[in-house]
Design a protein around this motif. Structure first.
Motif, PDB file in Angstrom:
ATOM      1  N   LEU A   1     -10.079  -6.545  -0.276  1.00  0.00           N
ATOM      2  CA  LEU A   1     -10.882  -6.571   0.943  1.00  0.00           C
ATOM      3  C   LEU A   1     -11.750  -7.820   0.990  1.00  0.00           C
ATOM      4  O   LEU A   1     -11.932  -8.424   2.051  1.00  0.00           O
ATOM      5  CB  LEU A   1     -11.756  -5.307   1.025  1.00  0.00           C
TER       6      LEU A   1
ATOM      7  N   THR B   1     -12.082  -7.843  -4.819  1.00  0.00           N
ATOM      8  CA  THR B   1     -11.127  -6.848  -4.337  1.00  0.00           C
ATOM      9  C   THR B   1     -10.279  -7.509  -3.250  1.00  0.00           C
ATOM     10  O   THR B   1     -10.613  -8.589  -2.742  1.00  0.00           O
ATOM     11  CB  THR B   1     -11.819  -5.616  -3.745  1.00  0.00           C
TER      12      THR B   1
ATOM     13  N   LEU C   1      -6.672  -2.257   5.149  1.00  0.00           N
ATOM     14  CA  LEU C   1      -7.235  -1.916   3.846  1.00  0.00           C
ATOM     15  C   LEU C   1      -8.303  -0.832   3.977  1.00  0.00           C
ATOM     16  O   LEU C   1      -8.376   0.087   3.152  1.00  0.00           O
ATOM     17  CB  LEU C   1      -7.823  -3.165   3.190  1.00  0.00           C
TER      18      LEU C   1
ATOM     19  N   LEU D   1       0.832  -1.202   0.000  1.00  0.00           N
ATOM     20  CA  LEU D   1       0.000   0.000   0.000  1.00  0.00           C
ATOM     21  C   LEU D   1       0.867   1.252   0.000  1.00  0.00           C
ATOM     22  O   LEU D   1       0.555   2.230  -0.687  1.00  0.00           O
ATOM     23  CB  LEU D   1      -0.919  -0.002   1.226  1.00  0.00           C
TER      24      LEU D   1
ATOM     25  N   ALA E   1     -10.151   1.364   1.238  1.00  0.00           N
ATOM     26  CA  ALA E   1     -10.915   0.294   0.596  1.00  0.00           C
ATOM     27  C   ALA E   1     -12.407   0.508   0.812  1.00  0.00           C
ATOM     28  O   ALA E   1     -12.845   0.871   1.912  1.00  0.00           O
ATOM     29  CB  ALA E   1     -10.491  -1.059   1.154  1.00  0.00           C
TER      30      ALA E   1
ATOM     31  N   THR F   1      -6.328  -0.372  -3.600  1.00  0.00           N
ATOM     32  CA  THR F   1      -7.284  -1.197  -2.869  1.00  0.00           C
ATOM     33  C   THR F   1      -8.502  -1.549  -3.699  1.00  0.00           C
ATOM     34  O   THR F   1      -9.157  -2.562  -3.455  1.00  0.00           O
ATOM     35  CB  THR F   1      -7.748  -0.477  -1.593  1.00  0.00           C
TER      36      THR F   1
END
Length: 392
Positions: free
Chosen positions: A291, A289, A306, A259, A311, A265
């Protein structure tokens, strides 16, 4: 699909009778190198001769009287953790023995077939090409080990092939993937040197080594990711498979590291048709995704990170008649079409991940308790090969 708990909690094979004995051995050699495997093998001393056999981790679990018929593959070894396993071994110089019920080999053993019984604590090495069959003798049999991509000499042969011309005869992405996933930065660096420099600013080129970077991320090998960074970014962003692999396997420090270096994200984990991935690493399915992946696997710390990075928890997996019919190439490390129309919260709730549910409902609260991206670099040795395994 059956869980390990269900597989072993069913009545014993003796109670079920021969006709109803468990029909399969649970075997996986393409899973995430994880704490569980290391814990299971902690009491098994690995001979130094096997140190180079470290490409694909092996997990084997079985009930009494289950078996695998004769076959052969690359060099491998298996440490017997629990229960006894009978091995029938034959030289590759002969034809493959006929596949029969294993007890028939005991009653009338074919010429050239040797029988070895591995007890808990034993480590059995099978050289490349040797025919072997197994028969599980107890009602709870577990083994862990590693499989090699080759006989251990191919890297030197590959290097030698380029000694005269300055360029090796062949360089495959599979070689890069194995080096990245197994966490051999020196080998990976040698391979990348032959590949040549790559400018990150070239926005028109496809991601060159996205799936290779995912191999490093899934096991938390930050040094390998550093080496792969110029080959796995486009327009300032990492290939989505890198972040997805780290999120799915709970590599929180790796997620933070990615990140910080531009991993998106919101990116979906689909793979373009032109992009390479090892055949065992992709399937057709709906895109997720990162997430979704972290929520499905129950990694609350990754979910919080996230969310803190922006996210969107409301993103849903493809749903509806028209969208459901459209599939793409996605990682095989997670279900292909599970949860159409679901958010990360749906996936976490479905699997009973209470801490993840709470994190999604409360946002990123508590992230201050997690290691930050700066610590990720310093704790790399503690995070290498730290992930959760998933049975296909």
């Amino acid at each position: 699909v059956v869980s390990l708990r269900t597989y072993f909690e069913e009545p014993s094979s003796e109670a079920l009778g021969d006709a109803d004995r468990p029909p399969a051995v649970i075997f996986e050699n393409s899973f995430l190198d994880c704490d569980t495997q290391r814990a299971l093998s902690a009491d098994c001393e690995r001979p130094s001769q096997l140190a180079d056999i470290h490409a694909e981790p092996i997990f084997s679990a079985a009930r009494r009287h289950t078996y695998v018929g004769f076959h052969s593959h690359k060099a491998s070894w298996l440490a017997q953790v629990q229960g006894r396993k009978a091995w029938f071994l034959a030289s590759p110089s002969r034809e493959m023995p006929l596949v029969r019920e294993p007890w028939e080999y005991v009653e009338a053993r074919p010429e050239g077939v040797e029988l070895v019984v591995a007890q808990p604590g034993d480590v059995l090495f099978v050289p490349e090409g040797w025919w072997h069959a197994t028969w599980n003798l107890d009602d709870f049999v577990v083994g862990v080990g590693w499989e090699s991509p080759d006989d251990g000499s191919s890297l030197e042969a590959w290097r030698a092939s380029g000694a005269q011309s300055g360029k090796p005869k062949y360089l495959t992405q599979e070689m890069l993937y194995l080096a990245a996933r197994a966490g051999y930065p020196d080998v990976l660096q040698s391979l990348l040197e032959w590949l040549g420099p790559m400018e990150d600013a070239d926005e028109d080129r496809p991601y060159l080594l996205g799936a290779v970077a995912a191999g490093a991320a899934i096991s938390g090998h930050l040094k390998a990711l550093e080496l792969l960074e110029p080959f796995s970014r486009r327009d300032g962003c990492w290939h989505p498979w890198a972040l997805h692999a780290a999120a799915l396997s709970g590599q929180d420090a790796t997620v933070a590291w990615l990140l910080e270096r531009g991993a998106a994200t919101a990116a979906l984990d689909s793979l373009n048709e032109s992009e390479w991935a090892p055949s065992h690493a992709f399937q057709d399915g709906h895109a997720w995704t990162a997430l979704h992946a972290a929520a499905w696997s129950g990694h609350a710390s990754v979910v919080k990170r996230l969310l803190a990075a922006g996210a969107d928890a409301s993103t849903t997996i493809a749903s509806g008649a028209a969208e459901a019919a459209v599939t793409c190439r996605v990682p095989r490390w997670r279900p292909s079409v599970e949860g159409e129309g679901a958010t990360a919260l749906h996936l976490a709730a479905r699997r009973g991940h209470h801490e993840v549910v709470e994190a999604l409902l409360s946002g990123a609260e508590g992230l201050v308790d997690l290691p930050d991206a700066g610590q990720a670099q310093n704790t790399n040795s503690n995070h290498n090969n730290n992930s959760n395994s998933h049975k296909k």
